[in-house]
Design an enzyme around this catalytic site. Structure first.
Site, mmCIF file in Angstrom:
data_model
loop_
_atom_site.group_PDB
_atom_site.id
_atom_site.type_symbol
_atom_site.label_atom_id
_atom_site.label_comp_id
_atom_site.label_asym_id
_atom_site.label_seq_id
_atom_site.Cartn_x
_atom_site.Cartn_y
_atom_site.Cartn_z
ATOM 1 N N HIS A 140 -6.056 1.487 -3.787
ATOM 2 C CA HIS A 140 -4.816 1.031 -3.056
ATOM 3 C C HIS A 140 -4.383 0.093 -3.252
ATOM 4 O O HIS A 140 -5.196 -1.021 -4.185
ATOM 5 C CB HIS A 140 -5.501 1.268 -1.393
ATOM 6 C CG HIS A 140 -6.880 0.421 -1.338
ATOM 7 N ND1 HIS A 140 -6.898 -0.756 -0.226
ATOM 8 C CD2 HIS A 140 -7.864 0.685 -1.637
ATOM 9 C CE1 HIS A 140 -7.964 -0.928 -0.389
ATOM 10 N NE2 HIS A 140 -8.807 -0.487 -1.213
ATOM 11 N N HIS B 283 -2.347 1.076 6.911
ATOM 12 C CA HIS B 283 -2.690 0.924 5.449
ATOM 13 C C HIS B 283 -2.934 2.355 4.983
ATOM 14 O O HIS B 283 -3.309 3.395 5.549
ATOM 15 C CB HIS B 283 -3.820 0.082 5.429
ATOM 16 C CG HIS B 283 -4.428 -0.197 4.076
ATOM 17 N ND1 HIS B 283 -3.764 -0.958 3.163
ATOM 18 C CD2 HIS B 283 -5.612 0.323 3.325
ATOM 19 C CE1 HIS B 283 -4.226 -0.879 1.960
ATOM 20 N NE2 HIS B 283 -5.348 -0.312 2.000
ATOM 21 N N CYS C 244 0.900 -1.303 0.066
ATOM 22 C CA CYS C 244 -0.008 0.028 -0.003
ATOM 23 C C CYS C 244 0.770 1.275 0.005
ATOM 24 O O CYS C 244 0.664 2.298 -0.825
ATOM 25 C CB CYS C 244 -0.945 0.055 1.211
ATOM 26 S SG CYS C 244 -0.349 -0.061 2.709
#
Length: 175
Positions: free
Chosen positions: A144, A128, A76
């Site tokens: 993402h 994340h 990510c």
């Protein structure tokens, strides 16, 4: 003269990277007593945001790869790092924690295309991140590199999904 040369160095490569139908750029001319200041003002921020979103979407479906920072596979933060560097020449942190600790804090309701979202997923704290594609009546749509479950690789998600809504930490802007 230096201002015109600097504009050419910054703007011409951005214009060449645009699709043919996007080569039309809105400009405004401000009135000034000095002749050297009489040239169009371009919205560089909007142009960079569009480039970030466009490039990010070109990598849809690329597989997730732990510590990946290139088109062979991304994690990510590697995805965010790569897109900002390639599309806008911007140095964004390589780590999710670094992303969380940098940029300008903004409210979710204020995010725009090219801003960054940060989540807490696998551990406490920032773990994340993704790039906002749009903020519209359907919610905040972002892209993402996902690594869990049936949705892996570069995907598009919506902040209205319960998984992301409950894990959202905050948003950052680099503009």
């Amino acid at each position: 003269m230096k201002k015109i040369i600097l504009l050419c160095i910054l703007i011409v490569p951005l214009l060449w990277a645009q699709e043919p139908e996007e080569n039309v750029i809105s400009v405004s001319v401000r009135q000034s007593a000095k002749a050297e200041d009489d040239f169009p003002e371009l919205d560089i921020e909007m142009l960079l945001r569009r480039r970030i979103v466009k490039l990010a979407q070109e990598y849809l479906g690329v597989p997730y790869k732990y510590a990946g920072v290139d088109p062979d596979g991304f994690d990510c933060s590697g995805f965010v790092y790569f897109i900002f560097r390639e599309a806008a020449g911007m140095d964004v942190s390589r780590s999710t924690t670094g992303i969380w600790n940098s940029g300008k804090k903004i409210a979710l309701s204020q995010v725009r295309s090219g801003d960054v979202l940060v989540f807490t997923t696998v551990r406490a704290g920032a773990s994340h991140t993704g790039i906002v594609l749009e903020n519209n009546s359907q919610g905040v749509i972002f892209i993402h590199a996902a690594s869990q479950g049936s949705k892996t690789g570069i995907i598009i998600s919506n902040m209205n999904e319960s998984y992301y809504k409950t894990r959202f930490m905050g948003a950052r802007s680099y503009f």
